[in-house]
Design a protein around this motif. Structure first.
Motif, short mmCIF file in Angstrom:
data_model
loop_
_atom_site.label_atom_id
_atom_site.label_comp_id
_atom_site.label_asym_id
_atom_site.label_seq_id
_atom_site.Cartn_x
_atom_site.Cartn_y
_atom_site.Cartn_z
N ARG A 7 -1.24 4.18 -0.04
CA ARG A 7 -0.13 5.25 0.62
C ARG A 7 -1.00 4.92 2.03
NH1 ARG A 7 0.04 9.91 -1.25
NH2 ARG A 7 1.91 10.19 -0.83
N GLU A 8 -0.19 4.54 2.71
CA GLU A 8 -0.34 4.65 3.87
C GLU A 8 0.54 4.75 5.05
OE1 GLU A 8 -2.54 1.33 6.05
OE2 GLU A 8 -0.95 -0.64 4.72
N PRO A 9 0.40 5.77 6.35
CA PRO A 9 1.85 6.17 6.68
C PRO A 9 2.68 4.37 7.43
CG PRO A 9 -0.18 6.70 8.43
CD PRO A 9 -0.42 6.00 7.34
N GLY A 10 3.97 5.09 7.02
CA GLY A 10 5.03 3.88 7.05
C GLY A 10 5.00 3.05 6.15
N HIS A 11 4.50 2.67 5.08
CA HIS A 11 4.21 1.84 4.47
C HIS A 11 3.68 2.19 2.99
CE1 HIS A 11 1.61 -1.64 2.93
NE2 HIS A 11 2.49 -1.64 2.73
N ARG A 12 3.71 1.56 1.58
CA ARG A 12 3.40 2.28 0.46
C ARG A 12 3.70 0.72 0.03
NH1 ARG A 12 4.15 6.48 2.97
NH2 ARG A 12 4.28 8.16 2.71
N MET A 13 2.35 -0.33 -0.91
CA MET A 13 2.54 -0.66 -1.21
C MET A 13 2.34 -0.52 -3.14
SD MET A 13 0.30 -3.71 -2.92
CE MET A 13 -1.25 -3.74 -2.75
N LEU A 14 3.04 -2.10 -4.26
CA LEU A 14 2.91 -1.28 -5.31
C LEU A 14 2.49 -2.39 -5.85
CD1 LEU A 14 5.13 0.56 -4.96
CD2 LEU A 14 4.46 1.46 -6.78
N ARG A 15 1.83 -2.86 -6.71
CA ARG A 15 1.55 -4.23 -7.42
C ARG A 15 2.39 -4.31 -8.97
NH1 ARG A 15 -4.82 -4.91 -6.77
NH2 ARG A 15 -5.50 -3.34 -8.07
N THR A 16 1.41 -5.89 -9.36
CA THR A 16 2.10 -5.44 -10.88
C THR A 16 0.68 -5.19 -11.99
OG1 THR A 16 1.88 -7.80 -11.33
CG2 THR A 16 4.20 -7.03 -11.12
N PRO A 17 0.84 -4.89 -13.29
CA PRO A 17 -0.59 -4.42 -13.89
C PRO A 17 -1.30 -6.66 -13.83
CG PRO A 17 0.27 -3.30 -15.12
CD PRO A 17 1.84 -3.81 -13.75
N GLU A 18 -0.85 -7.10 -13.83
CA GLU A 18 -1.03 -8.74 -13.45
C GLU A 18 -1.87 -9.39 -12.62
OE1 GLU A 18 1.72 -7.71 -16.46
OE2 GLU A 18 1.81 -7.58 -14.87
N LEU A 19 -1.86 -8.20 -11.87
CA LEU A 19 -1.73 -8.68 -9.92
C LEU A 19 -0.73 -10.27 -9.50
CD1 LEU A 19 -5.74 -7.65 -10.51
CD2 LEU A 19 -4.10 -6.24 -9.97
N ASP A 20 -0.19 -10.34 -9.93
CA ASP A 20 -0.04 -11.83 -8.88
C ASP A 20 1.94 -11.17 -8.98
OD1 ASP A 20 1.95 -9.97 -11.05
OD2 ASP A 20 2.57 -12.33 -12.09
N VAL A 21 1.96 -9.97 -8.51
CA VAL A 21 3.04 -9.25 -7.18
C VAL A 21 2.42 -8.22 -6.72
CG1 VAL A 21 5.53 -8.60 -6.99
CG2 VAL A 21 4.95 -10.47 -9.44
N HIS A 22 3.02 -8.49 -5.34
CA HIS A 22 2.27 -7.11 -4.52
C HIS A 22 4.13 -6.49 -3.89
CE1 HIS A 22 -2.16 -7.88 -3.78
NE2 HIS A 22 -1.42 -7.72 -4.61
N LEU A 23 4.24 -5.54 -4.20
CA LEU A 23 5.84 -5.00 -3.80
C LEU A 23 5.45 -4.49 -2.41
CD1 LEU A 23 9.49 -3.99 -4.11
CD2 LEU A 23 8.09 -3.34 -5.62
N HIS A 24 5.98 -4.79 -1.11
CA HIS A 24 5.52 -3.50 -0.17
C HIS A 24 6.46 -2.85 0.93
CE1 HIS A 24 1.92 -6.29 0.88
NE2 HIS A 24 2.76 -7.08 0.21
N VAL A 25 6.41 -1.52 0.81
CA VAL A 25 8.08 -0.73 0.91
C VAL A 25 7.80 -0.31 2.30
CG1 VAL A 25 8.52 0.83 -0.05
CG2 VAL A 25 8.15 -0.13 -1.46
#
Length: 191
Positions: free
Chosen positions: A104-122
């Protein structure tokens, strides 16, 4: 300009929150595979189902979105939302669907799968960072010389020992800036 009360934005976070702290991971590059497009399609559907109308776009970004480019086997997904601070509209549904918040940072959030194979940038639509991700993708898809330069740089950097993936990513920033400079100067027929 102030928004009417029903449109007032929440204050965004003011600094970097790295949930889980620094993680040391090996940087391993593999040859491009068409299965990354399938992984993206699966997660595009999953994200769209989770956030519904909060989505203003879902794109495959990063090296796995560029055919012919070696990459870490982590598919990057870009989710555009109208208001990054309205986390209840997208962050809560995404965590309920199995994604884990990492940044969580200004203007950006990043989530990922528990398997660490996908990064979801918002990001919000039109933000410079989101535009740069799309511009870089399109430029690398169309310009073999810059694609080769980027791959050589990544391979050289992957040979080093990094305290975490963020340090590796930061080390690529200079070559990315040069490529983006060229991309901004080239005629565009996509965006």
């Amino acid at each position: 300009m102030s928004h009417p009360p029903e449109q007032r934005r929440n204050a965004d976070v003011t600094g970097l929150e790295l949930i889980g702290g620094i993680e040391k991971r090996d940087i391993v590059l593999v040859e491009h595979t068409a299965t990354w497009a399938d992984v993206f399609a699966t997660h595009r559907s999953r994200v769209a189902a989770a956030v519904g109308l909060a989505s203003r776009g879902i794109e495959h970004i990063g090296s796995t979105s560029v055919p012919g480019l070696a990459a870490k086997p982590i598919v990057d997904v870009l989710l555009l939302v109208d208001d990054i601070t309205a986390e209840s509209k997208y962050l809560d549904p995404l965590t309920r669907s199995g994604y884990v918040v990492r940044v969580r940072e200004p203007g950006h959030r990043m989530l990922r799968t528990p398997e660490l194979d996908v990064h979801l940038h918002v990001f919000e639509p039109g933000t410079p960072a989101a535009e740069d991700l799309l511009l870089l993708r399109e430029h690398l898809r169309r310009h073999e010389a810059d694609r080769d330069l980027y791959e050589r740089t990544k391979r050289d950097l992957a040979e080093r020992d990094w305290p975490d993936m963020n340090a590796y990513a930061n080390a690529k920033s200079e070559v990315i800036a040069h490529i983006l400079h060229r991309a901004r100067s080239a005629p565009r027929d996509f965006m």
